[in-house]
Design a protein around this motif. Sequence first.
Motif, PDB file in Angstrom:
ATOM      1  N   ARG A  16      37.175  41.258 -22.130  1.00 41.71           N
ATOM      2  CA  ARG A  16      37.180  42.584 -21.409  1.00 41.71           C
ATOM      3  C   ARG A  16      38.374  43.382 -21.688  1.00 41.71           C
ATOM      4  O   ARG A  16      38.137  44.569 -21.707  1.00 41.71           O
ATOM      5  CB  ARG A  16      37.101  42.162 -19.859  1.00 41.71           C
ATOM      6  N   ARG A  19      37.663  46.059 -24.208  1.00 40.84           N
ATOM      7  CA  ARG A  19      36.668  47.085 -23.794  1.00 40.84           C
ATOM      8  C   ARG A  19      37.045  47.890 -22.729  1.00 40.84           C
ATOM      9  O   ARG A  19      36.846  49.209 -22.793  1.00 40.84           O
ATOM     10  CB  ARG A  19      35.531  46.378 -23.266  1.00 40.84           C
ATOM     11  N   ASP A  22      39.545  50.670 -24.062  1.00 41.59           N
ATOM     12  CA  ASP A  22      38.807  51.560 -24.678  1.00 41.59           C
ATOM     13  C   ASP A  22      38.323  52.743 -23.609  1.00 41.59           C
ATOM     14  O   ASP A  22      38.298  53.768 -23.993  1.00 41.59           O
ATOM     15  CB  ASP A  22      37.849  51.173 -25.699  1.00 41.59           C
ATOM     16  N   SER A  89      41.726  43.609 -16.113  1.00 43.74           N
ATOM     17  CA  SER A  89      40.650  43.327 -16.662  1.00 43.74           C
ATOM     18  C   SER A  89      40.880  41.531 -16.940  1.00 43.74           C
ATOM     19  O   SER A  89      40.378  40.896 -17.881  1.00 43.74           O
ATOM     20  CB  SER A  89      40.565  43.929 -18.238  1.00 43.74           C
TER      21      SER A  89
END
Length: 289
Positions: A16, A19, A22, A89
């Motif tokens: 995670r 991702r 970003d 995350s």
Amino acid sequence: MDWITLLTNPTSGKGRGARFRDAAAARLRAAGVDVTTVEGRDADEALDLARAAVAGDTEALVLCGGDGMVHIGVQAAAGTGTPIGIIPSGTGNDVARYFDIPRKDPVAAAERVLAGTPRTIDLARSGTQYFTTVLAAGFDAIVNERANRMTWPKGQMRYNIATLAELRIFEPIPYTLDLDGETRTLAAMLVAVGNGPSFGGGLRITEGAVLDDGFLDVVIIKPMSKPGLIRTYPKLFKGTHVTHPAYEHHRVRSVTVAAPNIVSYADGERFGALPLTVECAPGALRVLA
């Protein structure tokens, strides 16, 4: 805010991290913020990058990962006045829980960075090391040691299995404690030193700990049976274990914890072998939340 550094553990939370980085970076840039993204190949390189960012006058060090990544960032930011932000995350994300930062929505977490007013909090310090959550120095640390040697399964289940495995040899540990100058010698299942109230993904072992009160919360769990531990464990998620007769709580400015063959953990990371002296570092960190 014009310029931030976004330090990421891209492998956190089963991938995670990359991702979420970003998505958070896109939201921050859309708000007109200049975002420098960096990631280390290991914890040592990540710490070097964090320290370089703080020394380079970044306006904030934003950390994308779990409590381990926050732990790294705190070592760089503590005492500098540079605030940290958090894009959680990881698996546990206890520091994010402290500030009610969204743990499943990186865009919403980025919004908190943009809107957040820096809050000044305490840290716990041992030598030159800091931690934000809880120092585990007993049965919980032994479980961490076993879990870190395991390659399967991932996430919280690995710690549950490690806990069951260690229950086979669940015995009291002989401790010597110094609590603000008062020496105690006792047997206990664990001693936890909390700057904040929880660790391990919401286990509220040091229930009632306040991040900016100038004190550490020391919890002692005195000898108890294996069935008693199993019955009590679920109560840790709500903090209702505080009524158990084996529970003992102290608020101190400094504590020394000594016990044989125990390696302590803090913020979920290997911290150091006992004995350790931990003191409150009042107002050592600013957090955008």
